[in-house]
Design a protein around this motif. Structure first.
Motif, short mmCIF file in Angstrom:
data_model
loop_
_atom_site.label_atom_id
_atom_site.label_comp_id
_atom_site.label_asym_id
_atom_site.label_seq_id
_atom_site.Cartn_x
_atom_site.Cartn_y
_atom_site.Cartn_z
N UNK A 171 47.68 35.09 29.23
CA UNK A 171 49.21 34.57 29.25
C UNK A 171 50.19 35.85 29.49
N UNK A 172 51.32 35.42 30.08
CA UNK A 172 51.88 36.16 30.35
C UNK A 172 53.62 36.27 29.92
N UNK A 173 54.17 37.22 29.20
CA UNK A 173 55.59 36.75 28.13
C UNK A 173 55.23 35.40 27.36
N UNK A 174 53.96 34.76 26.48
CA UNK A 174 53.70 34.16 25.69
C UNK A 174 53.80 32.53 26.69
N UNK A 175 53.24 32.28 28.04
CA UNK A 175 53.09 31.66 28.61
C UNK A 175 52.25 31.26 29.04
N UNK A 176 51.28 30.61 29.17
CA UNK A 176 49.81 30.79 29.90
C UNK A 176 50.40 30.15 31.20
N UNK A 177 49.49 30.88 31.97
CA UNK A 177 49.63 30.25 33.31
C UNK A 177 48.12 30.39 33.79
N UNK A 178 47.69 28.97 34.31
CA UNK A 178 46.37 29.09 35.46
C UNK A 178 46.40 29.54 36.80
N UNK A 179 45.08 29.88 36.46
CA UNK A 179 45.22 30.74 38.54
C UNK A 179 43.96 30.14 38.80
N UNK A 180 44.55 30.44 39.99
CA UNK A 180 43.15 29.60 41.03
C UNK A 180 42.15 30.81 41.61
N UNK A 181 40.90 29.80 41.46
CA UNK A 181 39.72 30.99 42.03
C UNK A 181 39.59 32.02 43.80
N UNK A 182 40.49 31.36 44.83
CA UNK A 182 40.92 31.76 45.51
C UNK A 182 42.54 32.10 45.98
N UNK A 183 43.39 32.36 45.25
CA UNK A 183 44.34 31.80 44.79
C UNK A 183 45.60 30.94 45.19
N UNK A 184 45.25 30.45 46.85
CA UNK A 184 45.98 29.38 46.65
C UNK A 184 44.74 27.71 46.96
N UNK A 185 43.81 27.78 46.64
CA UNK A 185 43.25 27.18 46.64
C UNK A 185 41.87 27.34 45.55
N UNK A 186 41.42 25.79 45.14
CA UNK A 186 40.36 25.71 43.79
C UNK A 186 39.45 26.79 44.39
N UNK B 57 40.66 40.90 47.77
CA UNK B 57 40.54 41.46 48.71
C UNK B 57 39.54 39.72 49.78
N UNK B 58 40.45 39.95 50.73
CA UNK B 58 40.01 38.50 51.63
C UNK B 58 39.03 39.10 53.23
N UNK B 59 39.43 40.25 53.14
CA UNK B 59 38.05 40.74 54.22
C UNK B 59 39.21 42.63 54.15
N UNK B 60 37.85 43.88 54.08
CA UNK B 60 38.14 45.24 53.04
C UNK B 60 39.85 45.51 53.84
N UNK B 61 39.93 45.82 52.47
CA UNK B 61 42.09 46.35 53.06
C UNK B 61 43.11 44.92 52.86
N UNK B 62 42.03 44.48 53.52
CA UNK B 62 43.39 43.43 53.84
C UNK B 62 43.30 42.16 52.37
N UNK C 1 44.11 43.29 35.08
CA UNK C 1 43.06 42.30 34.68
C UNK C 1 42.04 41.84 35.46
N UNK C 2 41.45 41.73 35.58
CA UNK C 2 40.10 41.35 36.71
C UNK C 2 39.70 40.40 36.14
N UNK C 3 39.45 39.55 37.12
CA UNK C 3 38.57 37.95 37.10
C UNK C 3 37.36 38.40 38.47
N UNK C 4 36.98 37.37 38.11
CA UNK C 4 35.40 37.09 39.04
C UNK C 4 35.83 37.47 40.18
N UNK C 5 36.43 36.41 41.54
CA UNK C 5 36.96 36.37 42.25
C UNK C 5 38.36 37.26 42.91
N UNK C 6 39.81 37.60 41.83
CA UNK C 6 40.58 37.31 41.76
C UNK C 6 41.14 39.08 41.02
N UNK C 7 41.95 39.71 40.60
CA UNK C 7 42.82 40.37 39.59
C UNK C 7 44.47 39.90 39.74
#
Length: 196
Positions: free
Chosen positions: A181-196, A150-155, A121-127
Motif C-alpha cells: 500500500x503506497x500512499x493509500x493506493x494498493x499496488x500489485x507486484x510481479x515476482x520478476x519485476x516485469x514478468x509474473x 538482483x538478477x546478477x551479482x551487482x546488477x 520492504x523485502x519480498x521473497x524475490x525482490x524489494x
C-alpha cells in the motif's frame, strides 16, 4: 590480443571489423539508444547496485558518438558519410554535455544524501525501496519508489512505482507477498519485476 606465429587472429579480427562496419554501427547506436531509454527521466529497467558504477558506465557510453563518427568514415557512399557525420557530431555535443553534468554531479554531490534509501520492504524475490532525492540547496526533496530485483551479482532489474517531487516522505506498508500500500493506493507486484 595474443597472436599466433602466422598472425591469423589479427587478420581474422581485421576482416571481421572491416566486413561488419554496418553491424558494428547499428549495435553501437542500439546501445546508446537503450542507455537513453534507461535514464531515470524515462523508465529505468537495468541498474548497477553501486551508484558510482552507474556513473562510470554512463560516462563510458558517452564515447559511443565519437566511435560512430570514426566508423562512419569507412562507409562507401559519400551521402552516408555526410549524414553519419552530422548526426554523430550532434550526438557528440549532447554526450559532452551529459558527461560534464555527470562529472559535476559526481564531484559536488554526496551520493548517499542525493539519493538516499529511507524505506526497504523485502519480498521473497525482490524489494520495494523508497529513495529520497536531495540534489542541493536549489532543489526541493523528492521521492522515488522502485521495485528492485538482483538478477546478477551487482546488477538490478528496476521498475519505478512512483516518482514525486516536493515531498519528503511517503507512507508505505506491505499488504501481502505480492502487494504494497503506497500512499493509500494498493499496488500489485510481479515476482520478476516485469514478468509474473
Amino acid at each position: 590480443m595474443i597472436m599466433d606465429l602466422n598472425g591469423r587472429q589479427v587478420i581474422l579480427l581485421n576482416s571481421l571489423v572491416r566486413n561488419n562496419k554496418y553491424i558494428i554501427h547499428i549495435v553501437l547506436l542500439a546501445i546508446y539508444i537503450l542507455w537513453i531509454l534507461n535514464l531515470d527521466y524515462f523508465y529505468p529497467f537495468i541498474r548497477f547496485k553501486s551508484l558510482k558504477l552507474n556513473d562510470i558506465f554512463s560516462l563510458c557510453i558517452q564515447i559511443i558518438p565519437l566511435m560512430l563518427l570514426i566508423n562512419g568514415f569507412r562507409f562507401k557512399h559519400i551521402s552516408a558519410k555526410i549524414v553519419n557525420s552530422v548526426v554523430s557530431i550532434l550526438l557528440i555535443v549532447i554526450s559532452t554535455t551529459i558527461a560534464a553534468i555527470i562529472l559535476f554531479a559526481t564531484i559536488t554531490l554526496n551520493v548517499n544524501e542525493a539519493f538516499m534509501p529511507i524505506h526497504n520492504i523485502r519480498f521473497e524475490s525482490s524489494s520495494v525501496i523508497v529513495y529520497r532525492s536531495n540534489y542541493g540547496a536549489t532543489t526541493d526533496y523528492g521521492i522515488v519508489v522502485r521495485q528492485e530485483k538482483e538478477i546478477i551479482k551487482g546488477i538490478l532489474l528496476v521498475k519505478n512505482l512512483l516518482r514525486q517531487d516536493h515531498i519528503y516522505d511517503v507512507s508505505i506498508k506491505k499488504l501481502s507477498d505480492n502487494a504494497v500500500e503506497l500512499m493509500g493506493k494498493k499496488i500489485y507486484l510481479k515476482r520478476n519485476v516485469y514478468f509474473p
